[in-house]
Design an enzyme around this catalytic site. Structure first.
Site, PDB file in Angstrom:
ATOM      1  N   ASN A 209       0.847  -1.190   0.000  1.00  0.00           N
ATOM      2  CA  ASN A 209       0.000   0.000   0.000  1.00  0.00           C
ATOM      3  C   ASN A 209       0.884   1.242   0.000  1.00  0.00           C
ATOM      4  O   ASN A 209       2.115   1.144  -0.066  1.00  0.00           O
ATOM      5  CB  ASN A 209      -0.948  -0.018   1.207  1.00  0.00           C
ATOM      6  CG  ASN A 209      -0.191  -0.195   2.506  1.00  0.00           C
ATOM      7  OD1 ASN A 209       0.638   0.636   2.874  1.00  0.00           O
ATOM      8  ND2 ASN A 209      -0.460  -1.302   3.207  1.00  0.00           N
ATOM      9  N   ASP A 278      -4.699  -6.412   4.020  1.00  0.00           N
ATOM     10  CA  ASP A 278      -5.784  -7.270   4.500  1.00  0.00           C
ATOM     11  C   ASP A 278      -5.713  -8.674   3.913  1.00  0.00           C
ATOM     12  O   ASP A 278      -6.278  -9.616   4.465  1.00  0.00           O
ATOM     13  CB  ASP A 278      -7.143  -6.665   4.134  1.00  0.00           C
ATOM     14  CG  ASP A 278      -7.409  -5.386   4.910  1.00  0.00           C
ATOM     15  OD1 ASP A 278      -6.976  -5.304   6.074  1.00  0.00           O
ATOM     16  OD2 ASP A 278      -8.034  -4.471   4.346  1.00  0.00           O
ATOM     17  N   LYS A 288      -1.309 -23.359 -10.982  1.00  0.00           N
ATOM     18  CA  LYS A 288      -2.516 -22.868 -10.325  1.00  0.00           C
ATOM     19  C   LYS A 288      -2.810 -21.405 -10.636  1.00  0.00           C
ATOM     20  O   LYS A 288      -3.814 -20.866 -10.202  1.00  0.00           O
ATOM     21  CB  LYS A 288      -2.400 -23.053  -8.810  1.00  0.00           C
ATOM     22  CG  LYS A 288      -2.436 -24.517  -8.386  1.00  0.00           C
ATOM     23  CD  LYS A 288      -2.382 -24.629  -6.876  1.00  0.00           C
ATOM     24  CE  LYS A 288      -2.429 -26.094  -6.441  1.00  0.00           C
ATOM     25  NZ  LYS A 288      -2.342 -26.230  -4.971  1.00  0.00           N
ATOM     26  N   PHE A 323      -5.614   3.005  14.119  1.00  0.00           N
ATOM     27  CA  PHE A 323      -5.798   4.054  13.118  1.00  0.00           C
ATOM     28  C   PHE A 323      -6.857   3.610  12.122  1.00  0.00           C
ATOM     29  O   PHE A 323      -6.979   2.423  11.817  1.00  0.00           O
ATOM     30  CB  PHE A 323      -4.487   4.352  12.395  1.00  0.00           C
ATOM     31  CG  PHE A 323      -3.638   5.380  13.078  1.00  0.00           C
ATOM     32  CD1 PHE A 323      -3.352   6.590  12.468  1.00  0.00           C
ATOM     33  CD2 PHE A 323      -3.136   5.144  14.346  1.00  0.00           C
ATOM     34  CE1 PHE A 323      -2.575   7.547  13.105  1.00  0.00           C
ATOM     35  CE2 PHE A 323      -2.344   6.087  14.989  1.00  0.00           C
ATOM     36  CZ  PHE A 323      -2.076   7.302  14.360  1.00  0.00           C
ATOM     37  N   LYS A 337     -15.370   0.489  14.175  1.00  0.00           N
ATOM     38  CA  LYS A 337     -14.077  -0.168  14.355  1.00  0.00           C
ATOM     39  C   LYS A 337     -13.660  -0.140  15.820  1.00  0.00           C
ATOM     40  O   LYS A 337     -13.146  -1.134  16.352  1.00  0.00           O
ATOM     41  CB  LYS A 337     -13.020   0.534  13.491  1.00  0.00           C
ATOM     42  CG  LYS A 337     -11.673  -0.161  13.448  1.00  0.00           C
ATOM     43  CD  LYS A 337     -10.760   0.522  12.434  1.00  0.00           C
ATOM     44  CE  LYS A 337      -9.455  -0.234  12.287  1.00  0.00           C
ATOM     45  NZ  LYS A 337      -8.563   0.378  11.272  1.00  0.00           N
ATOM     46  N   LYS A 341     -13.268  -3.821  17.479  1.00  0.00           N
ATOM     47  CA  LYS A 341     -11.900  -4.250  17.785  1.00  0.00           C
ATOM     48  C   LYS A 341     -11.589  -4.164  19.284  1.00  0.00           C
ATOM     49  O   LYS A 341     -10.487  -4.515  19.700  1.00  0.00           O
ATOM     50  CB  LYS A 341     -10.885  -3.387  17.029  1.00  0.00           C
ATOM     51  CG  LYS A 341     -11.194  -3.159  15.562  1.00  0.00           C
ATOM     52  CD  LYS A 341     -11.086  -4.400  14.729  1.00  0.00           C
ATOM     53  CE  LYS A 341     -11.279  -4.072  13.251  1.00  0.00           C
ATOM     54  NZ  LYS A 341     -11.239  -5.246  12.392  1.00  0.00           N
TER      55      LYS A 341
END
Length: 398
Positions: A209, A278, A288, A323, A337, A341
């Site tokens: 990212n 993620d 494959k 964050f 969140k 969490k």
């Protein structure tokens, strides 16, 4: 940044003395009150007028100089100083400091100083490695002084070895570490994650990212300067390790989870500022790999949700901060969140907002807890880090 702080700089006879003019300029731009003292030998390398111009104070060399307002100058500075740095520190001044000799203005003032002292040796490699010099340096450490390790390289005498004074920026970091903030986090163990993770597709390609790690590193820097014991678990970045911080480098989300889970139980504060992927590619062979419309695609699987794991395995009295990087419904998604969490606080920002998010030096964040929501204006990531830590300490005290 350093308004109200008095810094004493001691300059001795070394070619590296010229670097202290730049350090002096850097400190005055941070609004510190800088006083420079020089040995007589140092004046052969740089003129005292240089420091007087930069600081607005007389540069003191002679203990019995009558050309300033009457005051017992070495005693006055010794009482007033918040920090003293001797750089470059010759073998001679190191020997004097180690044995309490006060035979000139600099050594006399240092003996009168009750503040923290930092010493940056700079000399010929053979002088530095001499057992007598090494014993004197150890004495300084035993007395509670901070000794900045010299660098290895080509010295002024053309010899190659250890004895080169570090850059002005490194010396500045040592000063900021001691006097920029009150050490109100002394004894706190803080774990911070920062930067991106990389998920390998094959030996060449990976998923990642846009995180640069700047926010996490700013938090680590601020926490360390406030006295905390900081561990920084970091993905790949181009940032230098903050002074006083233990850095653990990782590559993948699995690596980060392993390091976090291994250390989490010993932490008072955990701040997950990393942008963790993620998904990670599943193991596959060439057979494959599926080709679709001319592009190759791979099967993905979810990585461990580190913040959720921390919430589930929190220790008594532990503070957990995450964050949230959103492109829409920032407050709504961040509050969800927070609850899902089991975190104590979420630092949220909108990636579509100019001046916030990845790759910039500023941020616009909203601090969200179960009880309140506090939006901060645009500020540098360093300033935002301090505000975040202030908020955490306020909540912990409540």
């Amino acid at each position: 940044m350093l308004t109200g702080k008095t810094i004493v700089l001691g300059v001795t006879g070394s070619i590296a003395a010229y670097k202290i003019a730049n350090l002096t300029s850097m400190l005055t731009k941070l609004h510190a009150d800088v006083h420079v003292l020089m040995t007589e030998n140092a004046t052969n390398f740089i003129n005292p007028i240089t420091f007087e111009t930069l600081t607005g104070h007389k540069c003191l060399v002679d203990t019995f100089d009558r050309n300033f307002n009457y005051n017992i100058e070495h005693v006055a500075l010794g009482t007033k100083a918040d920090i003293a740095l001797v750089a470059p520190a010759s073998a001679n001044i190191i020997a004097k400091m180690a044995h309490g000799i006060a035979d000139d203005m600099l050594s006399t003032t240092l003996l009168a100083c009750k503040c923290k002292k930092i010493v940056a040796p700079a000399m010929n490699v053979n002088m530095y490695e001499n057992p007598v010099t090494q014993a004197n340096i150890q004495k300084l450490r035993d007395f509670g002084m901070i000794v900045v390790e010299p660098e290895t390289g080509m010295l002024a005498c053309k010899a190659v070895g250890k004895g080169k004074m570090p850059s002005e920026n490194i010396l500045l970091q040592y000063l900021l570490q001691e006097v920029q903030y009150e050490h109100d986090m002394t004894g706190e163990n803080v774990l911070i994650t920062a930067g991106p993770t990389r998920e390998a597709i094959d030996p060449v390609r990976y998923l990642t990212n846009h995180s640069t790690g700047k926010m996490g590193y700013a938090l680590a820097t601020a926490a360390a300067r406030r006295g905390a014991n900081v561990t920084l678990i970091s993905g790949q970045t181009n940032l230098d390790t903050p002074l006083g911080v233990t850095r653990v480098d990782i590559e993948s989300a699995a690596d980060m989870f392993e390091e976090v889970s291994k250390r989490a139980g010993q932490q008072d504060i955990i701040i997950k500022a990393a942008a963790v992927a993620d998904y990670t590619p599943q193991e596959f062979s060439d057979e494959k790999i599926k080709k679709k419309d001319g592009d190759y695609s791979v099967a993905l699987k979810r990585t461990t949700d580190i913040l959720a794991w921390l919430g589930e395995h929190r220790q008594k009295g532990q503070f957990i901060c995450g964050f949230s990087m959103e492109t829409e419904h920032m407050l709504e998604n961040s509050r969800k969140k927070l609850l899902q969490k089991n975190a104590d606080m979420i630092v949220a920002n909108n990636l579509r907002q100019e001046g916030a998010g990845f790759g910039v030096d500023t941020n616009i964040v909203t601090l969200i807890t179960k009880e309140e929501c506090s939006e901060l204006p645009q500020m540098s990531k360093e300033e935002a880090a301090v505000k975040i830590l202030d908020f955490i300490k306020k909540i912990k005290k409540a």
